[in-house]
Design a protein around this motif. Structure first.
Motif, PDB file in Angstrom:
ATOM      1  N   GLU A  50     -25.497  59.581 -64.894  1.00  0.00           N
ATOM      2  CA  GLU A  50     -25.770  58.271 -64.339  1.00  0.00           C
ATOM      3  C   GLU A  50     -27.278  58.053 -64.253  1.00  0.00           C
ATOM      4  OE1 GLU A  50     -23.772  57.957 -60.656  1.00  0.00           O
ATOM      5  OE2 GLU A  50     -21.774  58.049 -61.508  1.00  0.00           O
ATOM      6  N   THR A  77     -20.983  52.648 -52.198  1.00  0.00           N
ATOM      7  CA  THR A  77     -20.522  52.044 -53.444  1.00  0.00           C
ATOM      8  C   THR A  77     -21.307  50.783 -53.814  1.00  0.00           C
ATOM      9  OG1 THR A  77     -18.292  52.912 -53.100  1.00  0.00           O
ATOM     10  CG2 THR A  77     -18.522  51.092 -54.647  1.00  0.00           C
ATOM     11  N   ASP A  80     -24.762  51.739 -54.811  1.00  0.00           N
ATOM     12  CA  ASP A  80     -24.732  52.424 -56.111  1.00  0.00           C
ATOM     13  C   ASP A  80     -24.620  51.407 -57.251  1.00  0.00           C
ATOM     14  OD1 ASP A  80     -24.809  54.838 -54.775  1.00  0.00           O
ATOM     15  OD2 ASP A  80     -22.655  55.227 -54.970  1.00  0.00           O
ATOM     16  N   PHE A  81     -23.789  50.386 -57.054  1.00  0.00           N
ATOM     17  CA  PHE A  81     -23.621  49.363 -58.085  1.00  0.00           C
ATOM     18  C   PHE A  81     -24.913  48.575 -58.269  1.00  0.00           C
ATOM     19  CE2 PHE A  81     -22.137  45.033 -59.388  1.00  0.00           C
ATOM     20  CZ  PHE A  81     -21.714  45.387 -60.661  1.00  0.00           C
ATOM     21  N   PHE A 313     -16.800  49.377 -62.858  1.00  0.00           N
ATOM     22  CA  PHE A 313     -17.570  50.353 -62.074  1.00  0.00           C
ATOM     23  C   PHE A 313     -16.670  51.047 -61.049  1.00  0.00           C
ATOM     24  CE2 PHE A 313     -20.358  51.476 -58.493  1.00  0.00           C
ATOM     25  CZ  PHE A 313     -21.414  52.123 -59.125  1.00  0.00           C
ATOM     26  N   LEU A 314     -15.823  50.277 -60.368  1.00  0.00           N
ATOM     27  CA  LEU A 314     -14.941  50.845 -59.352  1.00  0.00           C
ATOM     28  C   LEU A 314     -13.885  51.759 -59.965  1.00  0.00           C
ATOM     29  CD1 LEU A 314     -14.364  47.772 -56.995  1.00  0.00           C
ATOM     30  CD2 LEU A 314     -16.044  49.605 -56.767  1.00  0.00           C
ATOM     31  N   ASP A 316     -14.450  53.744 -62.491  1.00  0.00           N
ATOM     32  CA  ASP A 316     -15.088  54.966 -62.975  1.00  0.00           C
ATOM     33  C   ASP A 316     -14.590  56.157 -62.158  1.00  0.00           C
ATOM     34  OD1 ASP A 316     -17.501  56.499 -64.237  1.00  0.00           O
ATOM     35  OD2 ASP A 316     -17.750  56.764 -62.074  1.00  0.00           O
ATOM     36  N   ASN A 319     -17.151  57.154 -59.193  1.00  0.00           N
ATOM     37  CA  ASN A 319     -17.206  56.061 -58.215  1.00  0.00           C
ATOM     38  C   ASN A 319     -15.883  55.928 -57.471  1.00  0.00           C
ATOM     39  OD1 ASN A 319     -19.823  55.453 -59.069  1.00  0.00           O
ATOM     40  ND2 ASN A 319     -19.101  54.039 -60.642  1.00  0.00           N
ATOM     41  N   ASN A 322     -15.651  58.686 -54.907  1.00  0.00           N
ATOM     42  CA  ASN A 322     -16.502  58.419 -53.740  1.00  0.00           C
ATOM     43  C   ASN A 322     -15.822  57.440 -52.780  1.00  0.00           C
ATOM     44  OD1 ASN A 322     -18.462  60.088 -54.826  1.00  0.00           O
ATOM     45  ND2 ASN A 322     -19.685  58.411 -55.674  1.00  0.00           N
TER      46      ASN A 322
END
Length: 384
Positions: A50, A77, A80-81, A313-314, A316, A319, A322
């Protein structure tokens, strides 16, 4: 957007309250949704591979409006995005599916991504509230378990991607159970005076009645007027033994010892079991009701490209893991689950035994007439 942004102090309170019910935070700041931007939270350390910016074709800008349940996201989250994409996510909270649906009756008030439960996905599709997804922009769909790649309520996943799944059961305090017996039947909640005054039921009418159908040996989708009346009569008779109908904060009532038995979701009880080992959860032998909360883009979304990027993204693996570590709900993401430790994978509150799960069903949207019948019957139960 008309909601009031939360102050720094309120955001601090929000983070200290985590994790609780999907809805518990709403009680702290009133029943109306509160707008919450967590973009200032420190992002997690980047996982291997990442650290590069996401490239979002046709990106509309640097904002995304997200309508979500409370305490239903990873601690970092959103940050991170933003670190990966430059997009600032503004998360607004809602308390229940009825509130979500009502929000969109007159059109989209400005949201890019929403999180309805499966039955409401079907209801919003019927009401033409949802936009079709461009699955070419969601390659991480491949991470989903096979059984979540498709859905009866949304064939082909045309409008939704799964975020979690849930099952209703009985949360209970082990030390309060008479003779140490596990309350493994809905009888304890619906048809027994054994725990008079120490029972709390959900307030959502469809859930309460569908579980009643299960206790009577029927499908959760056998919503005939005759069966609704039978469950209504049973609940009116049982009401003298019920302390209250809670707004999905049954785990807090267990923690405070106000009740010994609650109708509640597995994830909510799993969160509290980490704090109090005297709490436990069981899916009764008659079977239960399943739910799945889903990511959807509403019609009229100002930033649909950003929304697609956020969904991907969610989904992944890292992710998703997490998020799961924070909320402790069952994940439909096989790649994320593979990154979880055995205390999660082997937790029978989160993942009840296969034999019991085989008796569980998803509720189908029954149409407006039956929905209104559920609500009217629940109103009569409360008034009795």
């Amino acid at each position: 957007m008309t909601e009031r942004p939360l102050s720094r102090d309120e955001v601090d309170i929000f983070m200290r309250l985590r994790p609780h019910s999907r809805r518990a935070f709403m009680a702290a700041f009133g029943a109306t949704a509160a707008a919450l931007s967590l973009s200032a939270c420190k992002p997690a350390e980047p996982a291997s591979g990442e650290g590069t910016k996401l490239v979002i074709p046709g990106s509309e800008g640097s904002k995304l409006e997200f309508y979500n349940w409370d305490t239903y996201i990873g601690e970092t989250t959103l940050a991170d995005f933003k670190a990966a994409s430059g997009i600032d996510v503004n998360m607004t909270l809602f308390a229940n599916n009825d509130e979500l649906f009502a929000k969109f009756r007159a059109g989209n008030p400005g949201f890019d991504l929403i999180m309805p439960s499966n039955e409401y996905v079907a209801r919003m599709i019927e009401a033409k509230m949802l936009a079709p997804l461009d699955q070419s922009r969601i390659p991480n769909k491949k991470n989903l378990l096979p059984e979540f790649q498709n859905a009866d309520f949304d064939p082909g996943r045309k409008y939704s991607m799964p975020y979690t799944w849930l099952v209703l059961g009985i949360g209970y305090r082990k030390s309060a159970m008479k003779g140490g017996v596990t309350p493994d039947s809905w009888k304890y909640l619906y048809d027994s005076a054994e725990y008079k005054g120490k029972i709390s039921m959900l307030s959502e009418s469809a859930d309460v009645f569908r579980i009643g159908f299960k206790y009577l040996g029927k499908s959760v989708n056998d919503a005939t007027p005759e069966l609704i009346k039978q469950v209504e009569d049973m609940l009116i008779k049982q009401k003298v033994n019920i302390k209250n109908f809670h707004n999905d904060d049954g785990q807090d009532l267990l923690m405070s010892r106000e009740v010994d038995l609650v109708l509640e979701y597995n994830g909510d009880i799993a969160q509290k079991e980490t704090e109090d080992p005297d709490l436990a959860f069981v899916v009764p032998k008659e079977g239960s009701l399943l739910n799945s909360d889903c990511m959807c883009i509403p019609n009229g979304a100002p930033n649909p490209n950003n929304a697609h990027a956020f969904i991907n993204f969610l989904l992944d693996a890292q992710n998703g893991a997490n998020i799961t570590k924070t909320i402790l709900y069952p994940t439909p993401n096989a790649a994320a689950k593979a990154l979880m430790d055995e205390t999660y994978k082997d937790n029978q509150t989160i993942f009840p035994p296969t034999a019991v799960m085989a008796k569980c069903e998803y509720g189908k949207y029954p149409g407006s007439a039956i929905t209104q019948a559920f609500e009217a019957a629940m109103t009569r139960v409360r008034a009795a």
